[in-house]
Motif scaffolding. Structure first.
Motif, PDB file in Angstrom:
ATOM      1  N   ARG A 144     -13.006   3.685   3.841  1.00  0.00           N
ATOM      2  CA  ARG A 144     -13.498   2.616   3.127  1.00  0.00           C
ATOM      3  C   ARG A 144     -12.710   2.151   2.202  1.00  0.00           C
ATOM      4  O   ARG A 144     -11.776   2.271   2.007  1.00  0.00           O
ATOM      5  CB  ARG A 144     -14.642   3.284   2.287  1.00  0.00           C
ATOM      6  CG  ARG A 144     -14.282   4.401   1.292  1.00  0.00           C
ATOM      7  CD  ARG A 144     -15.552   5.618   1.353  1.00  0.00           C
ATOM      8  NE  ARG A 144     -14.940   6.388   0.036  1.00  0.00           N
ATOM      9  CZ  ARG A 144     -15.862   6.940  -0.527  1.00  0.00           C
ATOM     10  NH1 ARG A 144     -17.440   7.377   0.163  1.00  0.00           N
ATOM     11  NH2 ARG A 144     -15.487   8.291  -1.356  1.00  0.00           N
ATOM     12  N   SER A 145     -13.301   1.679   1.655  1.00  0.00           N
ATOM     13  CA  SER A 145     -12.393   0.906  -0.272  1.00  0.00           C
ATOM     14  C   SER A 145     -14.128   0.071  -1.201  1.00  0.00           C
ATOM     15  O   SER A 145     -15.159  -0.201  -0.744  1.00  0.00           O
ATOM     16  CB  SER A 145     -11.900  -0.956   0.608  1.00  0.00           C
ATOM     17  OG  SER A 145     -12.611  -1.851   1.056  1.00  0.00           O
ATOM     18  N   SER A 146     -13.196  -0.182  -1.729  1.00  0.00           N
ATOM     19  CA  SER A 146     -13.815  -0.153  -3.578  1.00  0.00           C
ATOM     20  C   SER A 146     -12.832  -1.295  -4.170  1.00  0.00           C
ATOM     21  O   SER A 146     -11.994  -0.798  -4.005  1.00  0.00           O
ATOM     22  CB  SER A 146     -13.822   1.489  -3.558  1.00  0.00           C
ATOM     23  OG  SER A 146     -12.971   2.170  -4.904  1.00  0.00           O
ATOM     24  N   GLU A 147     -13.987  -1.703  -5.039  1.00  0.00           N
ATOM     25  CA  GLU A 147     -13.559  -2.298  -6.090  1.00  0.00           C
ATOM     26  C   GLU A 147     -13.402  -1.950  -7.221  1.00  0.00           C
ATOM     27  O   GLU A 147     -14.691  -1.991  -7.911  1.00  0.00           O
ATOM     28  CB  GLU A 147     -13.884  -3.967  -5.759  1.00  0.00           C
ATOM     29  CG  GLU A 147     -13.436  -4.909  -4.253  1.00  0.00           C
ATOM     30  CD  GLU A 147     -13.505  -6.362  -3.831  1.00  0.00           C
ATOM     31  OE1 GLU A 147     -14.479  -6.447  -4.709  1.00  0.00           O
ATOM     32  OE2 GLU A 147     -13.698  -6.340  -2.937  1.00  0.00           O
ATOM     33  N   SER A 148     -12.864  -2.727  -8.076  1.00  0.00           N
ATOM     34  CA  SER A 148     -13.747  -2.120  -9.884  1.00  0.00           C
ATOM     35  C   SER A 148     -12.715  -3.289 -10.702  1.00  0.00           C
ATOM     36  O   SER A 148     -11.883  -4.359  -9.797  1.00  0.00           O
ATOM     37  CB  SER A 148     -13.563  -0.944 -10.119  1.00  0.00           C
ATOM     38  OG  SER A 148     -11.752  -0.751 -10.119  1.00  0.00           O
ATOM     39  N   GLU A 166      -8.819   1.653  -1.544  1.00  0.00           N
ATOM     40  CA  GLU A 166      -9.406   1.906   0.041  1.00  0.00           C
ATOM     41  C   GLU A 166      -8.330   3.982  -0.083  1.00  0.00           C
ATOM     42  O   GLU A 166      -7.983   4.156  -0.032  1.00  0.00           O
ATOM     43  CB  GLU A 166      -7.755   1.153   0.954  1.00  0.00           C
ATOM     44  CG  GLU A 166      -7.873  -0.162   1.463  1.00  0.00           C
ATOM     45  CD  GLU A 166      -7.388  -0.539   1.630  1.00  0.00           C
ATOM     46  OE1 GLU A 166      -6.032  -0.300   2.057  1.00  0.00           O
ATOM     47  OE2 GLU A 166      -7.054  -1.901   2.349  1.00  0.00           O
TER      48      GLU A 166
END
Length: 95
Positions: A4-8, A35
């Motif tokens: 999974r990936s996250s953006e900020s 990631e």
């Protein structure tokens, strides 16, 4: 393997440097992508960070391009801490 990936978005209020890169980057907003991969074999869901990336906009002739640079979480946090310290110093000097 589940990834999974996250953006900020992080904001620097002063020019800054990230450990591992020689040039100074301008103040502004920067996208950070983290990631992670799912750890297998546990009785609960847990993820391990596999990468942290900082998106840097091009400048000058390359203003329409961007580069995604691998960074360590520690280097990113250190740069943000330095930026907050500079902001606090500026606030204190104007008081």
């Amino acid at each position: 393997m589940t990834v999974r990936s996250s953006e900020s978005v992080v904001t620097f209020t002063h020019p800054f440097r990230i450990s591992g890169y020689s040039e100074e980057l301008p103040e502004g907003d920067y996208m950070v992508v983290v990631e992670e991969e799912l750890l297998q074999g546990l009785s609960f869901e847990a993820y391990r960070r596999t990468g942290t990336y900082l998106t840097v906009q091009g400048r000058g002739n390359r203003a329409d391009s961007s580069e995604t640079r691998p960074v360590t979480q520690k280097a990113l946090e250190a740069a943000l801490d330095r930026d907050r310290m500079l902001a606090a110093e500026n606030d204190n000097s104007s008081a």
